[in-house]
Scaffold this motif. Sequence first.
Motif, PDB file in Angstrom:
ATOM      1  N   ASP A  55       0.417  -1.209   0.364  1.00  0.00           N
ATOM      2  CA  ASP A  55      -0.335   0.351  -0.200  1.00  0.00           C
ATOM      3  C   ASP A  55       0.876   0.710   0.431  1.00  0.00           C
ATOM      4  OD1 ASP A  55      -2.343  -1.187  -0.149  1.00  0.00           O
ATOM      5  OD2 ASP A  55      -2.210  -1.200   2.635  1.00  0.00           O
ATOM      6  N   ARG A  69       1.745   2.927  -3.546  1.00  0.00           N
ATOM      7  CA  ARG A  69       0.235   2.699  -4.096  1.00  0.00           C
ATOM      8  C   ARG A  69       0.564   4.298  -5.549  1.00  0.00           C
ATOM      9  NH1 ARG A  69      -1.277   4.805   0.656  1.00  0.00           N
ATOM     10  NH2 ARG A  69      -3.191   2.940   0.870  1.00  0.00           N
ATOM     11  N   LEU A  86      -2.490  -6.921  -4.838  1.00  0.00           N
ATOM     12  CA  LEU A  86      -2.951  -5.908  -6.208  1.00  0.00           C
ATOM     13  C   LEU A  86      -4.125  -6.166  -6.920  1.00  0.00           C
ATOM     14  CD1 LEU A  86       1.107  -5.486  -7.847  1.00  0.00           C
ATOM     15  CD2 LEU A  86      -0.495  -3.501  -6.580  1.00  0.00           C
ATOM     16  N   ARG A 133      -6.942  -4.985  -4.275  1.00  0.00           N
ATOM     17  CA  ARG A 133      -6.977  -4.076  -4.214  1.00  0.00           C
ATOM     18  C   ARG A 133      -7.466  -3.257  -5.200  1.00  0.00           C
ATOM     19  NH1 ARG A 133      -6.284  -4.673   1.666  1.00  0.00           N
ATOM     20  NH2 ARG A 133      -4.107  -3.822   2.049  1.00  0.00           N
ATOM     21  N   ARG A 149      -5.981  -3.154  -7.821  1.00  0.00           N
ATOM     22  CA  ARG A 149      -4.721  -2.637  -8.514  1.00  0.00           C
ATOM     23  C   ARG A 149      -4.108  -3.233  -9.559  1.00  0.00           C
ATOM     24  NH1 ARG A 149      -2.856  -0.779  -3.054  1.00  0.00           N
ATOM     25  NH2 ARG A 149      -4.011   0.350  -2.031  1.00  0.00           N
ATOM     26  N   ARG A 203      -7.654   0.993  -0.611  1.00  0.00           N
ATOM     27  CA  ARG A 203      -8.194   1.638  -1.863  1.00  0.00           C
ATOM     28  C   ARG A 203      -8.002   3.256  -2.373  1.00  0.00           C
ATOM     29  NH1 ARG A 203     -12.380  -2.419  -4.804  1.00  0.00           N
ATOM     30  NH2 ARG A 203     -11.611  -4.224  -4.283  1.00  0.00           N
TER      31      ARG A 203
END
Length: 265
Positions: free
Chosen positions: A155, A158, A214, A217, A219, A265
């Motif tokens: 995180d 990010r 990832l 999340r 992503r 997120r």
Amino acid sequence: MESRGEVGAPVLVTGGTGTLGRQVVRRLLERGRAVRVLSRRPRPADDREPYEWTTGDLEKGSGIEEAVAGAAVIVHCATAAGRGDVAATRRLADAARRSGGRPHLVHVSIVGVDRVPLPYYRAKLEAERVVEESGLPWTVLRATQFHDLIAGTVDAQRRLPVAVAFAGVRFQPVDAAEVADRLVELAAGEPAGRVPDMGGPQVRDHAELTRTTLRARGRRRPVLPLRLPGKIFRGYRAGGHLAPGREVGRVTYDEYLAARTGAGR
């Protein structure tokens, strides 16, 4: 014989508002124990939980005498994330000795502090020695990295175009709540010295853990496995921070992420 976990004197939890400490506090309260929280911050005005609150700073040496007074057990979860851990642990142990009682000092440490030459690990190992030589009844539990730490490292990246992972390094993440359960169990028992290490249920490659995080999340970005030089990362690649044969945790990393879907997120 009445155990330390059943006496009326409070259990002091240092770092009682942190990731691990708040879990320990919750479980002690569920068992009907009297709990005293030591925190560097004043008690929030809307906090109605049935525990005592003492404001103090183990690094600066303030408020410690009041915190340890009358405690039957001390569960030491606070960390300064470096050399400050040694001085903080020494101040805590010294204050406990001066309190006139002999509280059981339960200390949480990290698997591999004697095998991976990370400065933070060296400090944690020295803090263990402070506990062992304190003259107090003591118990030390070493645990592998928490799920929260593994997720937090992802995180923290990010905003980067790629996510970096340590090439050739595996981790054995464990759920902080399960470590809290074990600490509460130890706090209720007799001093046991250094107890068996506690590891998570799976050993997994760091790049794989990063990709899993990832995905959870939502992503999309590549993962760059980076092989770092030096003794520290040789120790990690050799698995010095793992606990083979001690896969006693039950909550997997995937289950941890699933329970926190959308976080970060």
